[in-house]
Design a protein around this motif. Structure first.
Motif, PDB file in Angstrom:
ATOM      1  N   ILE A 109      32.058  53.576  30.571  1.00  0.00           N
ATOM      2  CA  ILE A 109      31.223  53.654  29.357  1.00  0.00           C
ATOM      3  C   ILE A 109      30.389  52.379  29.225  1.00  0.00           C
ATOM      4  CG2 ILE A 109      32.891  52.678  27.710  1.00  0.00           C
ATOM      5  CD1 ILE A 109      30.846  55.753  26.883  1.00  0.00           C
ATOM      6  N   LEU A 110      30.845  51.308  29.881  1.00  0.00           N
ATOM      7  CA  LEU A 110      30.121  50.035  29.862  1.00  0.00           C
ATOM      8  C   LEU A 110      29.126  50.003  31.018  1.00  0.00           C
ATOM      9  CD1 LEU A 110      33.175  47.634  29.332  1.00  0.00           C
ATOM     10  CD2 LEU A 110      31.695  48.629  27.572  1.00  0.00           C
ATOM     11  N   THR A 111      28.154  49.133  30.911  1.00  0.00           N
ATOM     12  CA  THR A 111      27.282  48.905  32.061  1.00  0.00           C
ATOM     13  C   THR A 111      28.090  48.120  33.093  1.00  0.00           C
ATOM     14  OG1 THR A 111      26.442  46.771  31.306  1.00  0.00           O
ATOM     15  CG2 THR A 111      25.246  48.762  30.548  1.00  0.00           C
ATOM     16  N   PRO A 112      27.690  48.133  34.346  1.00  0.00           N
ATOM     17  CA  PRO A 112      28.414  47.334  35.336  1.00  0.00           C
ATOM     18  C   PRO A 112      28.470  45.851  34.957  1.00  0.00           C
ATOM     19  CG  PRO A 112      27.017  48.917  36.449  1.00  0.00           C
ATOM     20  CD  PRO A 112      26.671  48.997  34.984  1.00  0.00           C
ATOM     21  N   THR A 113      27.405  45.311  34.413  1.00  0.00           N
ATOM     22  CA  THR A 113      27.388  43.899  34.014  1.00  0.00           C
ATOM     23  C   THR A 113      28.398  43.635  32.899  1.00  0.00           C
ATOM     24  OG1 THR A 113      25.069  43.706  34.648  1.00  0.00           O
ATOM     25  CG2 THR A 113      25.920  42.037  33.131  1.00  0.00           C
ATOM     26  N   TRP A 164      44.132  42.302  41.601  1.00  0.00           N
ATOM     27  CA  TRP A 164      43.469  43.595  41.536  1.00  0.00           C
ATOM     28  C   TRP A 164      42.163  43.481  40.754  1.00  0.00           C
ATOM     29  CZ3 TRP A 164      41.735  47.159  38.026  1.00  0.00           C
ATOM     30  CH2 TRP A 164      41.447  48.431  38.541  1.00  0.00           C
ATOM     31  N   LEU A 165      42.209  42.789  39.625  1.00  0.00           N
ATOM     32  CA  LEU A 165      41.001  42.633  38.808  1.00  0.00           C
ATOM     33  C   LEU A 165      39.932  41.821  39.533  1.00  0.00           C
ATOM     34  CD1 LEU A 165      42.585  42.057  35.296  1.00  0.00           C
ATOM     35  CD2 LEU A 165      41.276  44.058  36.051  1.00  0.00           C
ATOM     36  N   ASP A 166      40.335  40.752  40.224  1.00  0.00           N
ATOM     37  CA  ASP A 166      39.371  39.968  41.014  1.00  0.00           C
ATOM     38  C   ASP A 166      38.646  40.877  42.005  1.00  0.00           C
ATOM     39  OD1 ASP A 166      39.533  37.341  40.039  1.00  0.00           O
ATOM     40  OD2 ASP A 166      41.214  36.827  41.354  1.00  0.00           O
ATOM     41  N   ALA A 167      39.394  41.690  42.721  1.00  0.00           N
ATOM     42  CA  ALA A 167      38.797  42.595  43.706  1.00  0.00           C
ATOM     43  C   ALA A 167      37.882  43.612  43.026  1.00  0.00           C
ATOM     44  CB  ALA A 167      39.891  43.302  44.498  1.00  0.00           C
ATOM     45  N   THR A 168      38.287  44.113  41.880  1.00  0.00           N
ATOM     46  CA  THR A 168      37.476  45.096  41.160  1.00  0.00           C
ATOM     47  C   THR A 168      36.185  44.473  40.652  1.00  0.00           C
ATOM     48  OG1 THR A 168      39.474  46.324  40.574  1.00  0.00           O
ATOM     49  CG2 THR A 168      37.493  46.772  39.263  1.00  0.00           C
ATOM     50  N   VAL A 169      36.267  43.263  40.116  1.00  0.00           N
ATOM     51  CA  VAL A 169      35.054  42.562  39.665  1.00  0.00           C
ATOM     52  C   VAL A 169      34.097  42.366  40.843  1.00  0.00           C
ATOM     53  CG1 VAL A 169      34.163  40.366  38.771  1.00  0.00           C
ATOM     54  CG2 VAL A 169      36.116  41.474  37.656  1.00  0.00           C
ATOM     55  N   ILE A 172      32.411  45.650  41.577  1.00  0.00           N
ATOM     56  CA  ILE A 172      31.391  45.983  40.577  1.00  0.00           C
ATOM     57  C   ILE A 172      30.128  45.171  40.845  1.00  0.00           C
ATOM     58  CG2 ILE A 172      30.755  45.835  38.136  1.00  0.00           C
ATOM     59  CD1 ILE A 172      33.766  46.369  37.508  1.00  0.00           C
ATOM     60  N   ARG A 173      30.301  43.880  41.034  1.00  0.00           N
ATOM     61  CA  ARG A 173      29.144  42.997  41.219  1.00  0.00           C
ATOM     62  C   ARG A 173      28.400  43.265  42.521  1.00  0.00           C
ATOM     63  NH1 ARG A 173      32.029  37.690  38.579  1.00  0.00           N
ATOM     64  NH2 ARG A 173      31.506  38.236  36.418  1.00  0.00           N
ATOM     65  N   SER A 174      29.082  43.771  43.535  1.00  0.00           N
ATOM     66  CA  SER A 174      28.426  44.063  44.818  1.00  0.00           C
ATOM     67  C   SER A 174      27.946  45.515  44.902  1.00  0.00           C
ATOM     68  CB  SER A 174      29.378  43.768  45.977  1.00  0.00           C
ATOM     69  OG  SER A 174      30.455  44.694  45.960  1.00  0.00           O
ATOM     70  N   ASN A 175      28.093  46.244  43.808  1.00  0.00           N
ATOM     71  CA  ASN A 175      27.677  47.653  43.736  1.00  0.00           C
ATOM     72  C   ASN A 175      28.405  48.553  44.727  1.00  0.00           C
ATOM     73  OD1 ASN A 175      25.740  47.227  41.650  1.00  0.00           O
ATOM     74  ND2 ASN A 175      24.344  46.416  43.191  1.00  0.00           N
ATOM     75  N   THR A 176      29.634  48.198  45.110  1.00  0.00           N
ATOM     76  CA  THR A 176      30.407  49.066  46.000  1.00  0.00           C
ATOM     77  C   THR A 176      31.373  49.965  45.231  1.00  0.00           C
ATOM     78  OG1 THR A 176      32.063  47.347  46.394  1.00  0.00           O
ATOM     79  CG2 THR A 176      30.220  47.510  47.978  1.00  0.00           C
TER      80      THR A 176
END
Length: 184
Positions: A109-113, A164-169, A172-176
């Motif tokens: 529901i949030l933007t990727p940023t 896990w959160l580090d990897a997820t961030v 998200i930031r790399s658009n993968t």
């Protein structure tokens, strides 16, 4: 139920389910019970909350005079959902896994940023908590591990969550990490 019905922990998953797909009250109740086995859900509570969410302007229902009302998310409801998701991810209690997992379910529901920023804030908070726990364990010194076993367990859980959160961030930031297209 909390004094303010809009503070009920079921509000977030109800709004989230309706954001995914409008539905009838019983279908929403069934989906809540199926998808969120870790949350206590009562039929009467769901019906009451749906009416409260309509009164708050967060949901709209058609038709209003039958048992087969279809509930749809309003723009105010979408905004409320996004705010709740962001707040829980960013500022929610670190030990409250239920609220965090429910908010995480609606990360899209949030933007990727916005999502990356909220999760990064949680990562930073977890890191601070890990340092606090490490200090507490150091201060405990010669106390047998068994007497502090819950602290060791909690620290390890936080470490896993942070990884896990580090990897997820990063994803998200790399658009993968695929992101849903935004609906207005």
């Amino acid at each position: 139920m909390p004094t303010n019905a809009l503070a009920n922990p079921l509000v977030l998953p109800i709004l989230g389910l309706v954001a995914e797909q409008p539905g009838h009250a019983y279908a929403l109740f069934s989906e809540l019970r199926s998808r969120y086995a870790y949350i206590s859900v009562r039929n009467s509570t769901v019906y009451t909350l749906l009416n409260t969410l309509v009164e708050a302007g967060w949901l709209h229902s058609e038709p209003r005079d039958t048992d087969r009302q279809t509930f749809q998310l309003t723009s105010a409801g979408r905004q409320a959902l996004a705010e709740r998701v962001e707040h829980e991810l960013r500022d929610g209690a670190l030990g409250n896994r239920t609220a965090f997992m429910t908010a995480l379910a609606y990360l899209g529901i949030l933007t990727p940023t916005e999502a990356a920023a909220a999760l990064q804030s949680r990562v930073d908070r977890i890191h601070q908590e890990e340092e606090r726990l490490a200090s507490a364990l150091d201060e405990a010194g010669s106390v047998p591990e068994l007497h502090m076993i819950e602290t060791h367990y909690y620290r390890d859980q936080l470490n896993h969550e942070r990884s896990w959160l580090d990897a997820t961030v990063r994803r998200i930031r790399s658009n993968t990490l695929a992101w849903p297209s935004r609906k207005s």
